[in-house]
Motif scaffolding. Structure first.
Motif, PDB file in Angstrom:
ATOM      1  N   ARG A   1       0.827  -1.200   0.000  1.00 63.51           N
ATOM      2  CA  ARG A   1       0.000   0.000   0.000  1.00 63.51           C
ATOM      3  C   ARG A   1       0.868   1.259   0.000  1.00 63.51           C
ATOM      4  O   ARG A   1       0.526   2.267  -0.636  1.00 63.51           O
TER       5      ARG A   1
ATOM      6  N   ASN B   1      -5.630  -1.616 -10.169  1.00 62.59           N
ATOM      7  CA  ASN B   1      -6.828  -1.802  -9.365  1.00 62.59           C
ATOM      8  C   ASN B   1      -7.025  -3.266  -9.001  1.00 62.59           C
ATOM      9  O   ASN B   1      -7.408  -3.607  -7.883  1.00 62.59           O
TER      10      ASN B   1
ATOM     11  N   SER C   1      -4.485  -4.342  -6.275  1.00 66.34           N
ATOM     12  CA  SER C   1      -4.848  -3.802  -4.966  1.00 66.34           C
ATOM     13  C   SER C   1      -5.985  -4.592  -4.348  1.00 66.34           C
ATOM     14  O   SER C   1      -5.975  -4.909  -3.159  1.00 66.34           O
ATOM     15  N   ALA C   2      -6.995  -4.932  -5.166  1.00 66.15           N
ATOM     16  CA  ALA C   2      -8.113  -5.727  -4.674  1.00 66.15           C
ATOM     17  C   ALA C   2      -7.647  -7.119  -4.243  1.00 66.15           C
ATOM     18  O   ALA C   2      -8.107  -7.668  -3.246  1.00 66.15           O
TER      19      ALA C   2
ATOM     20  N   ALA D   1      -5.980  -7.008  -0.783  1.00 68.25           N
ATOM     21  CA  ALA D   1      -6.961  -6.923   0.300  1.00 68.25           C
ATOM     22  C   ALA D   1      -7.604  -8.285   0.543  1.00 68.25           C
ATOM     23  O   ALA D   1      -7.816  -8.704   1.689  1.00 68.25           O
ATOM     24  N   ARG D   2      -7.904  -8.986  -0.552  1.00 67.22           N
ATOM     25  CA  ARG D   2      -8.477 -10.333  -0.453  1.00 67.22           C
ATOM     26  C   ARG D   2      -7.491 -11.287   0.213  1.00 67.22           C
ATOM     27  O   ARG D   2      -7.854 -12.091   1.091  1.00 67.22           O
TER      28      ARG D   2
ATOM     29  N   GLU E   1      -9.930  -1.465   3.434  1.00 66.67           N
ATOM     30  CA  GLU E   1      -9.979  -2.543   2.444  1.00 66.67           C
ATOM     31  C   GLU E   1     -10.206  -3.901   3.110  1.00 66.67           C
ATOM     32  O   GLU E   1     -10.979  -4.722   2.610  1.00 66.67           O
TER      33      GLU E   1
ATOM     34  N   TYR F   1     -18.238  -5.274  -2.078  1.00 64.24           N
ATOM     35  CA  TYR F   1     -16.785  -5.440  -2.092  1.00 64.24           C
ATOM     36  C   TYR F   1     -16.281  -5.192  -3.498  1.00 64.24           C
ATOM     37  O   TYR F   1     -16.479  -6.011  -4.392  1.00 64.24           O
TER      38      TYR F   1
ATOM     39  N   GLY G   1     -13.022  -3.780  -4.142  1.00 61.54           N
ATOM     40  CA  GLY G   1     -11.647  -3.334  -4.026  1.00 61.54           C
ATOM     41  C   GLY G   1     -11.507  -2.240  -3.013  1.00 61.54           C
ATOM     42  O   GLY G   1     -12.448  -1.882  -2.310  1.00 61.54           O
ATOM     43  N   PRO G   2     -10.350  -1.644  -2.897  1.00 64.20           N
ATOM     44  CA  PRO G   2     -10.078  -0.619  -1.895  1.00 64.20           C
ATOM     45  C   PRO G   2     -10.962   0.592  -2.081  1.00 64.20           C
ATOM     46  O   PRO G   2     -11.389   0.921  -3.188  1.00 64.20           O
ATOM     47  N   HIS G   3     -11.233   1.263  -0.950  1.00 61.08           N
ATOM     48  CA  HIS G   3     -12.017   2.482  -1.002  1.00 61.08           C
ATOM     49  C   HIS G   3     -11.188   3.598  -1.639  1.00 61.08           C
ATOM     50  O   HIS G   3      -9.983   3.518  -1.741  1.00 61.08           O
TER      51      HIS G   3
ATOM     52  N   GLY H   1     -10.656   0.754  -6.452  1.00 60.63           N
ATOM     53  CA  GLY H   1     -11.217  -0.569  -6.664  1.00 60.63           C
ATOM     54  C   GLY H   1     -12.069  -0.603  -7.902  1.00 60.63           C
ATOM     55  O   GLY H   1     -11.860   0.092  -8.874  1.00 60.63           O
TER      56      GLY H   1
END
Length: 410
Positions: free
Chosen positions: A237, A284, A287-288, A291-292, A344, A380, A382-384, A388
């Motif tokens: 991040r 994107n 990044s998702a 988080a997963r 996330e 859900y 992806g990240p805020h 995402g």
């Protein structure tokens, strides 16, 4: 109103409680409940010491308990002479304990009084003699402080032994065969604990240390693994937040660089960002995927740890029989209520749903769980913050199968 008082006896520091009288019943014998503690000890927060004592000390403790048994029997049949004789012999046991030398004078006197008061409380319960409250209060005072020579757990075991001995005396006096069998078994069990050889105690202590080491050797240090994953994610991040080409990336993401340069399967989606790694995948999407990956990791690792610790009894008595769903919900709630949890990670965990428990072996032990994630349909994406919204498979519905590592018999 029942009243009891302690007066000084002519002999060195001996004290005697006045005969407790209630509803026509009282302790027999001229000494009543004879106590021998001479000094007042202040309670202190001592650390644990010995969990075992020499066999000769244990023999003296048993002799003291058996004389207290005779005192109990004398009270039940109302034989004052026998009660006085038992008090005198308990004094001899105290001298033997002193001469044995394992414990100092104060602790030996405490043990005498604990034996005496355990017997007195038991007699009060059995014969409905008044004065139980006073005897119990005296017992609470007698057991403090725990001597420095022994551990708190061992000190408590001695008191349980004295109570078991007194209850056995009551059962024997009443001729209740069921109670005799039950109390005899309890008495023998605690005595076996007290006379546990020093060698055996040391071996048990070593076994506990070895077990902790085996947890690490066999990959059971879930806390360390989870910290590693979260550290990688944190570095990723930071990497995303730094403009491309900045020297800061190389300085702060050594661990991440080693991870990205390893042979990580492409289907994980964890590599491919433009800054580092193998390829130039959609930022994107990567990044998702991170988080997963972090969400699955904290759930899997915490679940494996908690189920194993609960099986071993190290997670608390109330959680020892928990189901897989209870563990799942507790882990999820723990992470969601932490204010420092990244948005996330929260976004991944919130819609996650428990589906079923996986079991194995005849006793249906927990082998894992199945969880369902509805994906982008539950919000859900992806990240805020606009990073995402990917349309790849990481945002779609998924079933997560969490497998529990080996823990049975450990």
């Amino acid at each position: 109103v029942l009243q009891m008082w302690c007066g000084q006896m002519p002999r060195g520091g001996e004290k005697s409680t006045e005969r407790a009288q209630h509803a026509g019943k009282k302790f027999v014998g001229k000494n009543g409940v004879l106590l021998r503690r001479e000094e007042d000890f202040s309670s202190g927060g001592k650390t644990a010491a010995l969990d075992v004592v020499p066999a000769e000390t244990v023999r003296c403790l048993r002799a003291l308990a058996e004389e207290a048994q005779e005192w109990v029997r004398a009270q039940i049949v109302g034989n004052a002479d026998a009660a006085d004789s038992s008090c005198a012999r308990m004094g001899h046991c105290l001298q033997d304990l002193l001469h044995q030398g394992t414990l100092g004078k104060g602790p030996c006197q405490q043990l005498h009084d604990i034996a005496m008061l355990s017997a007195a409380v038991t007699v009060c319960d059995s014969l409905e003699i008044g004065g139980r409250k006073e005897c119990f209060q005296a017992l609470v005072a007698a057991r403090q402080p725990v001597p420095e020579e022994v551990s708190t757990s061992f000190w408590s075991s001695i008191e349980r032994f004295f109570f078991a001995s007194a209850r056995l005396a009551v059962a024997l006096s009443k001729g209740d065969h069921d109670s005799i069998g039950k109390e005899r078994q309890c008495f023998d069990h605690i005595f076996e604990t007290l006379q546990k050889p020093v060698k055996e105690a040391v071996e048990e202590g070593v076994a506990e240390i070895v077990e902790d080491m085996e947890d690490l050797v066999h990959g059971h240090d879930q806390d360390a693994y989870r910290a590693y994953v979260l550290r990688l994610w944190e570095e990723f991040r930071k990497q995303v937040a730094v403009p491309k080409g900045s020297a800061t990336i190389q300085k702060s993401s050594t661990m991440l660089s080693a991870f990205q340069e390893a042979d990580i399967p492409a289907c994980f989606g964890l590599v491919g960002h433009g800054h580092q790694g193998c390829g130039t995948g959609d930022g994107n999407s990567v990044s998702a995927a991170w988080a997963r990956f972090a969400g699955i990791s904290v759930l899997c690792l915490d679940f494996n740890r908690d189920v194993r610790l609960a099986h071993k009894g190290d997670l608390g008595v109330d959680k020892q029989g928990w189901s897989a769903k209870q563990h799942f919900e507790a882990i999820k709630a723990k992470w969601l209520r932490q204010e420092t949890v990244a948005a996330e990670l929260r976004g991944f965990l919130e819609p996650l749903q428990f589906v079923q428990t996986l079991t194995r072996y005849k006793d249906m032990a927990i082998s894992g769980l199945v969880a369902y994630h509805p994906g982008r349909t539950a919000g859900y994406s992806g990240p805020h913050g606009g990073s995402g919204g990917s349309t790849d498979h990481h945002g779609g519905p998924e079933l997560h199968v969490i497998i529990q590592g080996s823990y049975l018999g450990m």
